[in-house]
Design an enzyme around this catalytic site. Sequence first.
Site, PDB file in Angstrom:
ATOM      1  N   LEU A  72       0.860  -1.175   0.000  1.00  0.00           N
ATOM      2  CA  LEU A  72       0.000   0.000   0.000  1.00  0.00           C
ATOM      3  C   LEU A  72       0.897   1.225   0.000  1.00  0.00           C
ATOM      4  O   LEU A  72       2.002   1.194   0.546  1.00  0.00           O
ATOM      5  CB  LEU A  72      -0.896   0.030   1.247  1.00  0.00           C
ATOM      6  CG  LEU A  72      -1.997  -1.033   1.373  1.00  0.00           C
ATOM      7  CD1 LEU A  72      -2.651  -0.931   2.744  1.00  0.00           C
ATOM      8  CD2 LEU A  72      -3.037  -0.876   0.276  1.00  0.00           C
ATOM      9  N   ASP A  73       0.421   2.314  -0.594  1.00  0.00           N
ATOM     10  CA  ASP A  73       1.183   3.557  -0.565  1.00  0.00           C
ATOM     11  C   ASP A  73       1.387   4.014   0.875  1.00  0.00           C
ATOM     12  O   ASP A  73       0.606   3.675   1.769  1.00  0.00           O
ATOM     13  CB  ASP A  73       0.437   4.655  -1.326  1.00  0.00           C
ATOM     14  CG  ASP A  73       0.251   4.317  -2.794  1.00  0.00           C
ATOM     15  OD1 ASP A  73       1.037   3.510  -3.316  1.00  0.00           O
ATOM     16  OD2 ASP A  73      -0.686   4.864  -3.405  1.00  0.00           O
ATOM     17  N   LYS A  74       2.405   4.820   1.090  1.00  0.00           N
ATOM     18  CA  LYS A  74       2.708   5.329   2.426  1.00  0.00           C
ATOM     19  C   LYS A  74       1.489   5.948   3.098  1.00  0.00           C
ATOM     20  O   LYS A  74       1.215   5.676   4.269  1.00  0.00           O
ATOM     21  CB  LYS A  74       3.836   6.372   2.339  1.00  0.00           C
ATOM     22  CG  LYS A  74       4.162   7.042   3.665  1.00  0.00           C
ATOM     23  CD  LYS A  74       5.222   8.120   3.492  1.00  0.00           C
ATOM     24  CE  LYS A  74       5.478   8.852   4.811  1.00  0.00           C
ATOM     25  NZ  LYS A  74       6.495   9.922   4.667  1.00  0.00           N
TER      26      LYS A  74
END
Length: 246
Positions: A72-74
């Site tokens: 998942l993105d940050k």
Amino acid sequence: PPPVAVEAQPEDIPLQILYEDDDLAVVVKPCGMVVHPAAGNEDGTLVNALLFHLKNLSGIGGALRPGIVHRLDKDTSGLLLVAKNDATHAALSDALKARTIHKTYRAVARGAFKEPTGVVEAPIGRSPKDRKKMAINEKNGKPAVTHYKVLERFGDYTYMQFKLETGRTHQIRVHMASINHPLLGDMLYSSYSPTKNRFKGLEGQCLHAKTIGFVHPKTGEYMEFDAPLPKYFANLLEVLYNINNK
């Protein structure tokens, strides 16, 4: 690739583990946490936390990505599957490719949607203009399909649910921006900056991986998990409700 020694270091970072057995774990990644060490983020990542809390992790992901099956993105919160051995890692990776792992996301998008449901089908690839970004890329992109559903309308903002047929990098963010409905707080794919006074606690795009369902590689049992909205997200919905009902 063959298994390699794990080199990332364990760190005592609080981690919400929804499920764990000898083969896999289901964890909740908080918004603002990077999944694995990389340049500029050598520690404080989800992997560092996993190494502290879990006894075993698969080595297929390499020395800095043990156990990591998908990412998942940050600034995206929510559910992630973690593999504790190589056989499970390979099976879950195959399930992702076969699209038999079911995931739903929640987000707040800008603008009002005319229809209650819809589909965005457009190939996604690296942006030829900015290597840090993904983009709709008809020439070199890979097929990407995003299904969306309106959950609640808040005037200029819409609370959405998404189901993905594919799992391209930044898929929801790119697809929503491409139809002029970028996610609230997404500064990479939108020039709009929400004011901190209006949306306190919002750092990055408002996107949460809420549910995940899969067949356990060893038992054959279908399992499904749900991660409640994080506090910042729930607070944001309350703010939007209050603004819209003044």
